[in-house]
Design a protein around this motif. Structure first.
Motif, PDB file in Angstrom:
ATOM      1  N   CYS A 103       0.833  -1.207   0.000  1.00 27.63           N
ATOM      2  CA  CYS A 103       0.000   0.000   0.000  1.00 27.63           C
ATOM      3  C   CYS A 103       0.863   1.250   0.000  1.00 27.63           C
ATOM      4  CB  CYS A 103      -0.926   0.007   1.211  1.00 27.63           C
ATOM      5  SG  CYS A 103      -1.985   1.459   1.287  1.00 27.63           S
ATOM      6  N   THR A 104       0.713   2.067  -1.037  1.00 26.95           N
ATOM      7  CA  THR A 104       1.428   3.345  -1.127  1.00 26.95           C
ATOM      8  C   THR A 104       0.472   4.538  -1.055  1.00 26.95           C
ATOM      9  OG1 THR A 104       1.319   3.290  -3.549  1.00 26.95           O
ATOM     10  CG2 THR A 104       3.269   2.310  -2.515  1.00 26.95           C
ATOM     11  N   VAL A 105      -0.825   4.278  -0.875  1.00 29.11           N
ATOM     12  CA  VAL A 105      -1.827   5.338  -0.841  1.00 29.11           C
ATOM     13  C   VAL A 105      -1.756   6.066   0.497  1.00 29.11           C
ATOM     14  CG1 VAL A 105      -4.301   5.827  -0.967  1.00 29.11           C
ATOM     15  CG2 VAL A 105      -3.319   3.991  -2.367  1.00 29.11           C
ATOM     16  N   PRO A 106      -1.728   7.407   0.521  1.00 27.63           N
ATOM     17  CA  PRO A 106      -1.785   8.144   1.793  1.00 27.63           C
ATOM     18  C   PRO A 106      -3.027   7.735   2.575  1.00 27.63           C
ATOM     19  CG  PRO A 106      -1.196   9.623   0.003  1.00 27.63           C
ATOM     20  CD  PRO A 106      -1.583   8.321  -0.633  1.00 27.63           C
ATOM     21  N   THR A 107      -2.835   7.391   3.848  1.00 25.04           N
ATOM     22  CA  THR A 107      -3.899   6.775   4.633  1.00 25.04           C
ATOM     23  C   THR A 107      -4.081   7.467   5.976  1.00 25.04           C
ATOM     24  OG1 THR A 107      -3.423   4.636   3.596  1.00 25.04           O
ATOM     25  CG2 THR A 107      -4.708   4.605   5.625  1.00 25.04           C
ATOM     26  N   LEU A 108      -5.348   7.716   6.329  1.00 29.34           N
ATOM     27  CA  LEU A 108      -5.724   8.169   7.662  1.00 29.34           C
ATOM     28  C   LEU A 108      -6.283   6.970   8.409  1.00 29.34           C
ATOM     29  CD1 LEU A 108      -6.348  10.336   9.842  1.00 29.34           C
ATOM     30  CD2 LEU A 108      -8.572  10.667   8.694  1.00 29.34           C
ATOM     31  N   TRP A 109      -5.650   6.617   9.530  1.00 29.48           N
ATOM     32  CA  TRP A 109      -6.055   5.467  10.321  1.00 29.48           C
ATOM     33  C   TRP A 109      -6.917   5.955  11.474  1.00 29.48           C
ATOM     34  CZ3 TRP A 109      -4.754   0.465   8.966  1.00 29.48           C
ATOM     35  CH2 TRP A 109      -3.828   0.346   7.924  1.00 29.48           C
ATOM     36  N   VAL A 110      -8.188   5.524  11.496  1.00 28.18           N
ATOM     37  CA  VAL A 110      -9.164   5.981  12.487  1.00 28.18           C
ATOM     38  C   VAL A 110      -9.596   4.796  13.346  1.00 28.18           C
ATOM     39  CG1 VAL A 110     -11.418   7.059  12.839  1.00 28.18           C
ATOM     40  CG2 VAL A 110      -9.970   7.814  10.929  1.00 28.18           C
ATOM     41  N   ASN A 111      -9.425   4.925  14.653  1.00 24.90           N
ATOM     42  CA  ASN A 111      -9.817   3.844  15.557  1.00 24.90           C
ATOM     43  C   ASN A 111      -9.947   4.405  16.968  1.00 24.90           C
ATOM     44  OD1 ASN A 111     -10.512   1.276  16.374  1.00 24.90           O
ATOM     45  ND2 ASN A 111      -8.515   0.347  16.008  1.00 24.90           N
ATOM     46  N   GLY A 112     -10.348   3.562  17.902  1.00 22.68           N
ATOM     47  CA  GLY A 112     -10.438   3.924  19.306  1.00 22.68           C
ATOM     48  C   GLY A 112      -9.526   3.056  20.148  1.00 22.68           C
ATOM     49  N   THR A 113      -9.224   3.524  21.336  1.00 17.96           N
ATOM     50  CA  THR A 113      -8.314   2.784  22.207  1.00 17.96           C
ATOM     51  C   THR A 113      -8.906   1.472  22.701  1.00 17.96           C
ATOM     52  OG1 THR A 113      -9.155   4.097  24.062  1.00 17.96           O
ATOM     53  CG2 THR A 113      -7.093   4.831  23.035  1.00 17.96           C
TER      54      THR A 113
ATOM     55  N   VAL B 142      -8.334  -4.590  17.582  1.00 19.86           N
ATOM     56  CA  VAL B 142      -7.608  -4.255  18.803  1.00 19.86           C
ATOM     57  C   VAL B 142      -6.283  -3.571  18.467  1.00 19.86           C
ATOM     58  CG1 VAL B 142      -6.777  -5.217  20.984  1.00 19.86           C
ATOM     59  CG2 VAL B 142      -8.724  -6.263  19.816  1.00 19.86           C
ATOM     60  N   LEU B 143      -5.816  -2.693  19.384  1.00 18.71           N
ATOM     61  CA  LEU B 143      -4.648  -1.854  19.110  1.00 18.71           C
ATOM     62  C   LEU B 143      -3.411  -2.636  18.696  1.00 18.71           C
ATOM     63  CD1 LEU B 143      -4.742   0.961  21.835  1.00 18.71           C
ATOM     64  CD2 LEU B 143      -5.286   1.136  19.399  1.00 18.71           C
ATOM     65  N   ASP B 144      -3.199  -3.831  19.245  1.00 20.76           N
ATOM     66  CA  ASP B 144      -2.013  -4.607  18.884  1.00 20.76           C
ATOM     67  C   ASP B 144      -2.000  -4.913  17.386  1.00 20.76           C
ATOM     68  OD1 ASP B 144      -3.237  -5.287  21.560  1.00 20.76           O
ATOM     69  OD2 ASP B 144      -1.213  -6.031  21.910  1.00 20.76           O
ATOM     70  N   SER B 145      -3.111  -5.474  16.905  1.00 15.13           N
ATOM     71  CA  SER B 145      -3.226  -5.782  15.472  1.00 15.13           C
ATOM     72  C   SER B 145      -3.222  -4.511  14.646  1.00 15.13           C
ATOM     73  CB  SER B 145      -4.515  -6.578  15.211  1.00 15.13           C
ATOM     74  OG  SER B 145      -4.476  -7.834  15.854  1.00 15.13           O
ATOM     75  N   TYR B 146      -3.847  -3.464  15.175  1.00 16.06           N
ATOM     76  CA  TYR B 146      -3.918  -2.192  14.460  1.00 16.06           C
ATOM     77  C   TYR B 146      -2.520  -1.626  14.217  1.00 16.06           C
ATOM     78  CZ  TYR B 146      -6.615   1.887  12.984  1.00 16.06           C
ATOM     79  OH  TYR B 146      -7.214   2.871  12.248  1.00 16.06           O
TER      80      TYR B 146
END
Length: 425
Positions: A273-283, A289-293
């Protein structure tokens, strides 16, 4: 004699060692994890629009084959042109909207983006038709996302359903019954389709998806480099690890587990993946889950921006409401003021946390968030310490040595929140 299922599992083990993404024509229905990229990018699918005068158009386009027969994909499409607010001959940026589990093509989602000046398409990836949208006397769309699921109708030529058997258990043998294959392929088909419309600027397109739609966004952005921006919300890869709620289904595949991971876990494709990406998630997200994220966003080769919000709720509307999504997409497709750029989180021996940043807007609030607890991540209590905002950096004292997970958030004068990547120890 080796069965086709066993052969496919063996082939996937080879693909795990040698990255496989693109198939020669004719190979796609026998090799899980390989998509016919050239065809999906160049072949404009046949389609029909039921009412060309509708503000939100019902658009049905041709999907991938199942048992040698073409399928149909239901979608909603809208733009400033269909809403009657565009100018003659004007071109708009395009966006592809991918629903999550239990979702469908949402009329209010395309309505929202069309009113923002985008040509938007949202498809149903479970082979269903969603109910028609309704409008009030003033022409405003009535609330749609809360409609009853039993009002969705199975298409006569619909593709695979989007239940767990189609997402996981079908791995092996032919791929035309594999939901992940169809999901990513039909997103690419929708992308190719709207890029062909005269009112769409084909060089300015983005993709965003929520939950399983975020999962599919990770796949689509890894496979389709025509997107200029990508926003996976919640969804990620490495679903076979840690506390992922999908892990039991993957582990239950037995000797086909590694084949599914190689073929359909986004972690196997995100390095492309070379596309500029915004990663949106919660704690505290229980589904992603954050580890996989963290393992997922670390794989991408393109620019990445983080928006990890303390205790962000999980849901379709919660997933499309964050204003940072539009700010991020606008900044790339319309050259508007971007989100703040956050540097590497640094922790000193005495627990002082420092984060450099660059921002065209004033940063008005910043905080360090951390947990010292163990157990399920979705159940841990977090603590917050305000940061001091100085020229080009934020700083907080008090990260205890027993803290095991932490991040820093920064909020600008627009109310737009960004975060650092997650720190672990």
């Amino acid at each position: 004699m080796t069965s086709s299922r066993s052969f496919s599992v063996l082939l996937l083990a080879i693909c795990w060692l040698t990255p496989c993404v693109q198939a020669e024509e004719g190979a796609s229905l026998s090799t899980p994890g390989i998509w016919p990229i050239d065809r999906l990018k160049s072949e404009v699918p046949a389609y029909r629009i039921e009412d060309p005068d509708a503000k939100i158009q019902t658009l049905i386009y041709e999907g991938e084959m199942v048992d040698g027969q073409a399928t149909e994909v239901f979608s909603f499409y809208a733009s400033p042109k269909t809403l009657g607010i565009g100018r003659e001959g004007e071109q708009y940026p395009g966006i592809v909207l991918i629903h999550g589990g239990g979702g469908t093509a949402f009329a209010d989602w395309v309505w929202m983006w069309a009113n923002r000046g985008y040509a938007a398409i949202a498809m149903d990836l479970g082979g269903r038709r969603a109910p028609d949208p309704e409008f009030d006397s003033s022409g405003k769309l009535k609330p749609y996302a809360g409609h009853k699921r039993d009002t969705r109708v199975r298409l006569a030529q619909g593709g695979p359903l989007d239940g767990h058997p189609e997402k996981f258990d079908s791995i092996g043998g032919r791929i035309d019954d594999d939901w992940p294959y169809h999901a990513a392929a039909n997103v690419m088909r929708a992308h190719t389709l709207i890029r062909s419309f005269p009112e769409v600027d084909a060089d300015r397109t983005a993709v965003t998806g929520i939950s399983w739609g975020g999962y599919t966004t990770c796949l689509a952005a890894s496979l389709d480099d025509r997107f200029k921006a990508s926003v996976p919300v919640y969804g990620c890869g490495f679903l076979h690890e840690g506390e992922s709620v999908q892990k039991p289904s993957i582990d239950g595949l037995g000797d086909r587990r590694d084949a599914w991971v190689a073929a359909y876990d986004p972690g196997s494709h995100l390095p492309k993946c070379t596309v500029p990406t915004l990663w949106v998630n919660g704690t505290h997200d229980i589904h992603y889950v954050l580890d996989s994220y963290a393992k997922s966003y670390a794989k991408v080769q393109g620019p990445r921006t983080m928006r990890i919000e303390p205790r962000m709720p999980h849901g379709h509307q919660a997933g499309w409401n964050p204003p940072e999504i539009q700010i991020f997409v606008d900044s790339i497709l319309r050259d508007t003021t971007p989100l703040a750029s956050v540097g590497t989180l640094q922790v000193s021996d005495n627990g002082t946390v420092t984060v450099p940043f660059q921002s065209d807007t004033k940063i008005v609030q910043s905080a360090l968030h951390f947990t010292t607890e163990t157990g399920l991540r979705s159940k841990r209590k977090w603590q917050t310490v305000d940061c001091v905002i100085a020229d080009g950096k934020v700083e907080a004292e008090g990260l205890p040595p027993e803290a095991n997970t932490w991040l820093v958030t920064l909020t600008d004068e627009r109310g737009a929140l960004v975060s650092t990547e997650v720190g672990f120890r």
